[in-house]
Write a protein that holds these residues in place. Structure first.
Motif, short mmCIF file in Angstrom:
data_model
loop_
_atom_site.label_atom_id
_atom_site.label_comp_id
_atom_site.label_asym_id
_atom_site.label_seq_id
_atom_site.Cartn_x
_atom_site.Cartn_y
_atom_site.Cartn_z
N HIS A 275 1.09 -1.19 -0.04
CA HIS A 275 0.15 0.15 -0.15
C HIS A 275 0.90 1.04 -0.16
N PRO A 276 0.90 2.43 -0.83
CA PRO A 276 1.01 3.08 -0.17
C PRO A 276 1.19 4.21 1.06
N SER A 277 0.83 3.69 1.75
CA SER A 277 1.62 3.92 3.49
C SER A 277 3.52 3.26 3.42
N VAL A 278 3.23 2.42 2.73
CA VAL A 278 4.82 1.67 3.46
C VAL A 278 5.52 2.31 2.12
N THR A 279 6.43 2.46 2.17
CA THR A 279 7.72 3.42 1.07
C THR A 279 8.97 2.95 1.35
N ARG A 280 10.10 3.07 0.41
CA ARG A 280 10.94 3.00 1.16
C ARG A 280 11.33 5.04 0.47
N SER A 281 12.96 4.82 0.63
CA SER A 281 13.57 5.72 0.10
C SER A 281 13.90 5.46 -1.54
N ARG A 282 14.91 4.75 -2.00
CA ARG A 282 14.95 4.00 -3.04
C ARG A 282 13.59 3.27 -3.49
N ARG A 283 14.42 2.70 -5.58
CA ARG A 283 13.65 1.88 -6.13
C ARG A 283 13.83 -0.04 -5.84
N ASP A 284 15.07 0.47 -4.75
CA ASP A 284 15.99 -1.18 -4.58
C ASP A 284 14.79 -2.09 -4.13
N HIS A 285 13.53 -1.70 -3.27
CA HIS A 285 12.83 -2.90 -2.76
C HIS A 285 11.44 -2.86 -4.13
N ILE A 286 11.42 -2.38 -5.54
CA ILE A 286 10.68 -3.10 -6.60
C ILE A 286 12.02 -3.86 -7.45
N TYR A 287 11.02 -5.54 -6.65
CA TYR A 287 11.89 -6.30 -7.43
C TYR A 287 11.19 -6.88 -8.52
N THR A 288 11.50 -6.91 -9.78
CA THR A 288 11.06 -7.21 -10.81
C THR A 288 11.88 -7.94 -11.77
N ALA A 289 11.18 -9.17 -12.30
CA ALA A 289 11.85 -10.54 -12.90
C ALA A 289 10.42 -10.79 -14.35
N VAL A 290 11.56 -11.16 -15.69
CA VAL A 290 11.09 -11.43 -17.16
C VAL A 290 11.16 -12.94 -17.24
N ASN A 291 9.70 -13.79 -17.36
CA ASN A 291 10.20 -15.18 -17.22
C ASN A 291 10.33 -16.09 -16.74
N GLY A 292 10.25 -16.01 -15.18
CA GLY A 292 11.28 -16.47 -13.83
C GLY A 292 12.43 -15.50 -13.78
N ARG A 293 13.43 -14.84 -14.78
CA ARG A 293 14.42 -14.27 -14.15
C ARG A 293 14.67 -13.31 -13.44
N ALA A 294 14.80 -12.58 -12.14
CA ALA A 294 14.28 -11.89 -11.58
C ALA A 294 15.92 -11.37 -11.52
N PHE A 295 15.54 -9.51 -11.80
CA PHE A 295 16.28 -9.19 -11.89
C PHE A 295 16.30 -7.20 -11.25
N PRO A 296 17.23 -6.37 -11.30
CA PRO A 296 16.81 -5.25 -10.77
C PRO A 296 16.85 -4.58 -12.40
N SER A 297 15.27 -4.60 -13.07
CA SER A 297 14.82 -3.68 -13.79
C SER A 297 14.69 -2.25 -13.51
N GLU A 298 15.57 -0.99 -14.15
CA GLU A 298 15.75 0.06 -14.02
C GLU A 298 13.69 0.41 -14.77
N PRO A 299 13.70 0.06 -16.13
CA PRO A 299 12.82 0.72 -16.96
C PRO A 299 11.90 0.17 -15.96
N LEU A 300 11.22 -1.32 -15.63
CA LEU A 300 10.55 -1.72 -15.14
C LEU A 300 10.13 -1.02 -13.88
N ARG A 301 10.60 -0.87 -12.88
CA ARG A 301 10.37 -0.38 -11.78
C ARG A 301 9.96 0.77 -11.74
N ARG A 302 10.85 1.60 -12.97
CA ARG A 302 9.95 3.22 -13.27
C ARG A 302 8.83 2.86 -14.05
#
Length: 587
Positions: A275-302
């Motif tokens: 929920h929007p009340s749970v936030t962090r100062s950086r985007r490091d806590h947005i976890y993204t995966a494509v077809n099962g491969r987990a990696f920090p995708s900056e475009p998907l985080r944005r």
């Protein structure tokens, strides 16, 4: 001393070639862990246990319960240029074993994360490797690779595979010295395992950390986290984070079609959104995966952040897990040697799909919650990120300090920030008018005589570039020589005229936008703030009720355009405990 003769071109020996290749792919302990975890997942493991001693250079261990390998495959898997990734096109003899060579065209359709034969030789070249595996037979196989020598022997083990890596980079002093502190390197490993634990909630992950090398078997280490493998994203978040984050989140699933060069495919997006009340100062806590491969995708985080929109406080980022699935030919996992990137066909369309999926999930999910508020002066109220209730049945019962509206809602007390609420109402009204293309989307008033405003060179250039957009938003400007403009008209949203100098803020907002739409939206937020109720503005019951009703009809009534909460909720039970009553009714 090197002579000119020594500078002639030479062919590198195999050991040096292997060391260079290992350095390209395995640059730190995190890389080895990612490769081994992906091998385990490709083997169909439902449980993956990772043990790390120190920073990982002393010992890394990854144990899984996957399919395992036969003796022949295990011995071959540590050889260079062997893989089960590609289809069989030919067979040749290598060291007494039959080896299937691969078809490079299959790289376009591969749907797996990686294979033991790809990563193990590079890891073995960077350290001492021990592989213990069993494909379900009566006995398992141990393969040890040390100092370019391979030893194979039978061993007892249940179905699955265990890989241990010791003395990583021991023969690569420059690589070892380039590593960060032990704590920082382990943090990288922890983050890598967390990525897979969160994006693959169907697999039980555990991470154990030993602070020193005195216990090389990994026993007695601190368990950093352990997930259940239940398949529920909330369970995984509970294990990796805590009950607070897991309790203030919602899972979601979405499917959309995208088209590129006449071909249409389905893109699936699923995961968990805090929920929007749970936030962090950086985007490091947005976890993204494509077809099962987990990696920090900056475009998907944005794209995820964009999906949250203006419900996020300024400068904050959400906690989220977002997994994207699309046909294998539409993504290239081999674009980066360390697999830190994935190239997507129709990248913008995929990003738009993620943004829309997140936005729709937050708009339709039941985000309403009641806060447990302690009855002491040191405690603060948390915001309520509510549902689309439209505040039916809410009754205004008073105003506090000329700023907060007190409302009765069933068994709860709602506290509404009248400025934030009015700002939300004004913003959505302005946004609707601008979006509809109305000529006078924002009411404008003339200034007589016109005001002269000096601008910075960048602002002056922007004034010429964005002249039409400024007029659409209520500003009427004329050049006045150099970096000065004459302001003949200013916006007067809801009847309150802005100061002529506000054109500077408008220009800065327009200059800062990545697109005209983004810039306009930022300006609308500023304009919405100007005419909104201020602290000390008194409202009678009828006016307050109308404001609450208008807020309830907003698309997103629970946050102002800048992300601050508009509504706080206190349960009646809180007062019962605070006043030490025995029930919620008078008596």
């Amino acid at each position: 001393m090197t002579t000119e003769t020594d500078r002639r071109v030479r062919k590198l020996d195999e050991e040096t070639v292997a060391s260079i290749a290992a350095g390209e792919v395995i640059t730190r302990p995190e890389d080895a862990v990612v490769e081994l975890v992906e091998n385990a997942l490709d083997a169909g493991a439902t449980r993956v246990e990772v043990t790390v001693v120190g920073d990982g250079t002393d010992l890394l261990r990854v144990r899984d319960n996957g399919r395992g390998m036969s003796e022949t495959d295990a011995a071959l898997a540590v050889e260079r240029h062997t893989t089960s990734k590609l289809g069989d096109v030919a067979e040749k003899t290598s060291g007494g074993h039959r080896v299937s060579s691969g078809n490079a065209a299959d790289l376009q359709t591969v749907s797996t994360l990686g294979f033991r034969g790809e990563a193990l030789p590079s890891i073995a070249a960077a350290g001492t490797l021990e592989l213990v595996t069993n494909d379900g037979g009566t006995r398992g196989t141990r393969v040890v690779v040390a100092e370019d020598e391979k030893h194979v022997e039978p061993v007892g083990r249940a179905r699955g595979t265990t890989v241990e890596v010791r003395d990583l980079f021991a023969e690569m002093p420059a690589r070892r010295q380039s590593l960060a502190s032990s704590r920082a390197e382990f943090a990288r490993v922890s983050d890598a395992v967390s990525r897979y634990a969160l994006t693959r909630p169907d697999v039980a992950f555990s991470l154990v950390h030993e602070t020193g090398g005195e216990s090389p078997d990994g026993r007695g280490g601190r368990e950093v986290f352990s997930t259940s493998g239940s398949g529920d994203y909330a369970d995984a978040v509970l294990a990796v984070y805590d009950r607070d984050v897991a309790g203030r989140s919602s899972t979601f699933e979405s499917e959309r079609e995208i088209t590129d060069d006449g071909e249409t495919v389905t893109v699936s997006v699923e995961g968990l959104l805090a929920h929007p009340s749970v936030t962090r100062s950086r985007r490091d806590h947005i976890y993204t995966a494509v077809n099962g491969r987990a990696f920090p995708s900056e475009p998907l985080r944005r794209a995820v952040v964009a999906g949250y929109g203006d419900v996020l406080p300024d400068g904050r980022a959400p906690v989220a897990v977002v997994s994207v699935s699309l046909p294998p030919p539409w993504c290239d996992h081999n674009v980066h040697p360390a697999k830190r990137e994935v190239r997507l066909r129709a990248q913008r369309a995929v990003e738009r799909t993620v943004r829309e999926a997140v936005h729709d999930a937050l708009s339709t999910a039941d985000l309403r919650r009641s806060e447990d508020v302690a009855m002491d002066l040191d405690s603060t109220l948390e915001p309520v990120d509510g549902e689309k209730s439209r505040f039916d049945g809410v009754r205004v019962i008073g105003q506090f300090r000329g700023l907060y509206l007190l409302c009765e809602a069933d068994d709860d007390l709602l506290v509404i920030d009248q400025h934030a609420a009015h700002e939300r109402v004004n913003y959505e009204r302005l946004r609707a008018a601008v979006g509809a293309g109305e000529v006078n989307a924002v009411e404008s008033v003339s200034i007589d005589p016109a005001a002269t405003v000096s601008l910075s060179p960048a602002q002056a250039a922007a004034a010429a570039e964005w002249r039409d957009e400024l007029a659409h938003l209520g500003y009427e400007l004329d050049p006045f020589g150099g970096d000065t403009v004459r302001v003949r008209g200013v916006p007067a949203p809801m009847g309150r005229a802005a100061a002529p100098e506000s054109v500077r803020d408008a220009l800065d907002a327009l200059r800062g936008g990545e697109t005209p739409g983004d810039a306009t939206d930022r300006l609308l937020k500023d304009l919405a703030c100007h005419p909104s109720l201020k602290a000390g503005d008194a409202l009678n019951t009828e006016e307050a009720t109308r404001l609450v009703e208008r807020l309830g009809s907003c698309e997103q009534p629970y946050a102002c355009p800048h992300g601050r909460p508009t509504v706080l909720s206190i349960e009646e039970e809180t007062f019962v405990r605070g006043f030490e009553r025995r029930s919620t009714r008078m008596g």
